[in-house]
Every structure is written in structure tokens, then in C-alpha cells.
Design an enzyme around this catalytic site. Structure first.
Site, PDB file in Angstrom:
ATOM      1  N   ASP A 250       0.811  -1.220   0.000  1.00 24.34           N
ATOM      2  CA  ASP A 250       0.000   0.000   0.000  1.00 24.34           C
ATOM      3  C   ASP A 250       0.844   1.269   0.000  1.00 24.34           C
ATOM      4  OD1 ASP A 250      -2.548  -1.321   0.099  1.00 24.34           O
ATOM      5  OD2 ASP A 250      -2.127  -1.816   2.191  1.00 24.34           O
ATOM      6  N   ASP A 251       2.158   1.145  -0.095  1.00 24.05           N
ATOM      7  CA  ASP A 251       3.034   2.300   0.007  1.00 24.05           C
ATOM      8  C   ASP A 251       2.862   3.244  -1.179  1.00 24.05           C
ATOM      9  OD1 ASP A 251       5.557   3.423   1.462  1.00 24.05           O
ATOM     10  OD2 ASP A 251       6.033   3.476  -0.674  1.00 24.05           O
TER      11      ASP A 251
END
Length: 296
Positions: A250-251
Site C-alpha cells: 500500500d506504500d
């Protein structure tokens, strides 16, 4: 006092690692000057100031100590440095994969020898993950610098002030207002103080996460803690426990790097990222680290 010469493994470039370490002028846990790294290391309770440089004419690091450490402290400092630079990792399989991967093949050539620079201390790794939630990297460094210089120990050496990250025993006694005064949000302050209490009580430890048996089991332990979601958990497992399959998918930085690499008009959704990174299996942490490096 003799310097220590520490042989480096294949696929290790001191200049690549130094370039990564020099990415922020606000980094406070080490200093870089004239191609050397100065750091104060907590080696099992013995605090040891070191200078790390490239050994001339050798595939090795030169480690100079400010003062003679005990034999145990000396070995502890060497272990810390080996872990910090991930020197015991065989990267041949990673490069074999990366050179065939459309996303990674350019970065694998540009940054060959870059190691996944670690955060050996679990409390520091988790706090850094918490501080970095939903803010840009520059501001995260600013917050870390304020936090470390307010609550960490320090020493002086050759014109450098060297700091240690604050200990859980110190942070667990803080008030929320101590941290919000630094522009750390109330929730992040609560999370960091809470994690400090868990670590001081022995309810969260690096050894317990290692003993969990694998990535999914360790991730489950971490996400049960208030303030630690999947991104922070995988970040800590990537940077501290060195799990090469940890994947902070999810970065935002990873999404941006992939967008740039593929020339997309928008950042790709997580579902698409899962599909196009299947070839990274087992090396997700290194792949993510190399994609981050393409951003600066």
C-alpha cells in the site's frame, strides 16, 4: 588501537549504500563526512562510537572505534554493522530475478550493490513506520529529528553530535503533550507511547516476531497492536527482521515509482500492482526498496 577490516560480500557497493544514507540532511542517527559514516551504536548496552569507511584497495569496510570497546562490545558493534548493511544476504538470486523483470531491470543496473539498509532496533523501526504514516518523507525526517534530539542520548566525537534513538523505557513515561508539542499527531503519540509500553513489558520483541515462524504469523502479531496496520507491519518486518518477502504494497512511494517506470497517467491500483509484481515473489522487500530508490 587497530581498526577492524570487515570483508564485504559480492554485490556490495559502499558508494551505493552511502548515496542512500545521504538522502536526507535531517537524518540524525548518523553523520556522513568525507566518505565516512559516523554512528553511535548500542551494542548490548555498551555504547560504541564508530567511523565506517571503505577500506582502500580492498573489498572491505574499515571500522575505527573512538575508544577501545570490550571484546563483547566490539563483536556487538560488528554484528550491528553487518545487520545494518544486510551483509550476510546472498543477492545473486535477487539480481537474477531483477534483471529479467520489466519494473526492476533498470534499477538493478543503476543501483547494483545497494543493500536494503536496515533498522536493527525494533522499537526504532516501528516508531519510524508510525511517524511516516500519511505524511511525506521530508516531514517524517523532521519529526524523527525533533523526537531523537529531545529524548535520545547523545555523545560528541570529532565535531559530530551522535545520537541514539530514545529507549522504550523513556518513551513509555512521556505524556501525549510531550510529543504533540513537536507536531506529532495525538494518535501517533498514543501509538508510540503504547508500543514503548508493550516493549518494556516484554509483550512485543524482535525475538518473539522471529519465533513466530514466518511473515504472516509475525504480521498478525504486529497488526494486533494499536497504530500498526499492514503497511507499518510489513515496513518493520522488511527493515528490522529482514524478511525478504515482506511487502508494504500500500506504500504511496512504491505506487508512484511504478507509475513513473511504466509511464502511466495515474498511480496503479493495488490489484494491478499485485498482478505485475508476481515475479518478485520471495524478494518483495528488496524490489520495493529498489523502486523507492528510483524516486530520488
Amino acid at each position: 588501537m587497530e581498526d577492524v577490516i570487515l570483508a564485504t560480500p559480492p554485490f556490495f557497493s559502499f558508494s551505493q549504500n552511502l548515496s542512500y544514507l545521504a538522502r536526507s540532511a535531517d537524518e540524525c542517527l548518523y553523520r556522513i563526512e568525507n566518505g565516512s559514516i559516523y554512528r553511535w551504536i548500542d551494542a548490548g548496552g555498551e555504547h560504541i562510537a564508530v567511523e565506517i569507511s571503505e577500506a582502500a584497495g580492498e573489498a572491505a569496510l574499515r571500522i575505527r572505534f573512538r575508544e577501545q570497546p570490550s571484546p563483547a562490545g566490539r563483536e556487538g558493534a560488528i554484528r550491528f554493522i553487518r545487520e545494518w548493511f544486510d551483509m550476510d544476504r546472498d543477492l545473486a538470486p535477487f539480481y537474477a530475478m531483477a534483471r529479467q523483470d520489466h519494473l526492476l531491470q533498470e534499477a538493478a543496473v543503476r543501483f547494483e550493490g545497494l543493500r536494503l539498509i536496515g533498522i536493527p532496533d525494533l522499537f526504532e523501526a516501528v516508531c519510524w513506520g508510525i511517524l511516516g504514516q500519511q505524511i511525506n518523507l521530508k516531514f517524517a525526517y523532521t519529526l524523527k529529528k525533533r523526537f531523537v534530539e529531545r529524548f535520545g542520548a547523545h555523545t560528541e566525537w570529532e565535531g559530530h553530535t551522535l545520537w541514539l534513538f530514545p529507549k522504550p523505557s523513556v518513551v513509555m513515561e512521556l505524556q501525549i503533550e510531550d510529543l504533540t508539542a513537536m507536531q506529532i499527531t495525538t494518535r501517533k503519540a498514543e501509538y508510540m507511547i503504547g508500543v514503548a509500553g508493550l516493549m518494556e513489558a516484554g509483550e512485543l520483541s524482535k525475538s518473539a516476531l522471529i519465533a513466530a515462524g514466518g511473515l504472516r504469523e509475525a504480521e498478525k502479531q504486529l497488526v494486533c497492536i494499536r497504530g500498526i496496520g499492514p503497511w507499518t507491519a510489513n515496513y518493520a518486518l522488511m527493515r528490522c527482521l529482514r524478511m525478504t518477502n515482506a511487502f508494504p504494497i500500500d506504500d504511496v512511494g512504491l505506487h508512484l515509482a511504478i507509475k513513473h517506470r511504466l509511464g502511466l497517467p495515474d498511480k496503479p491500483p493495488v490489484k494491478q500492482i499485485r498482478e505485475i509484481t508476481t515475479g518478485w515473489s520471495g524478494w518483495e522487500s528488496y524490489a520495493t526498496f529498489y523502486m523507492w530508490k528510483t524516486l530520488y
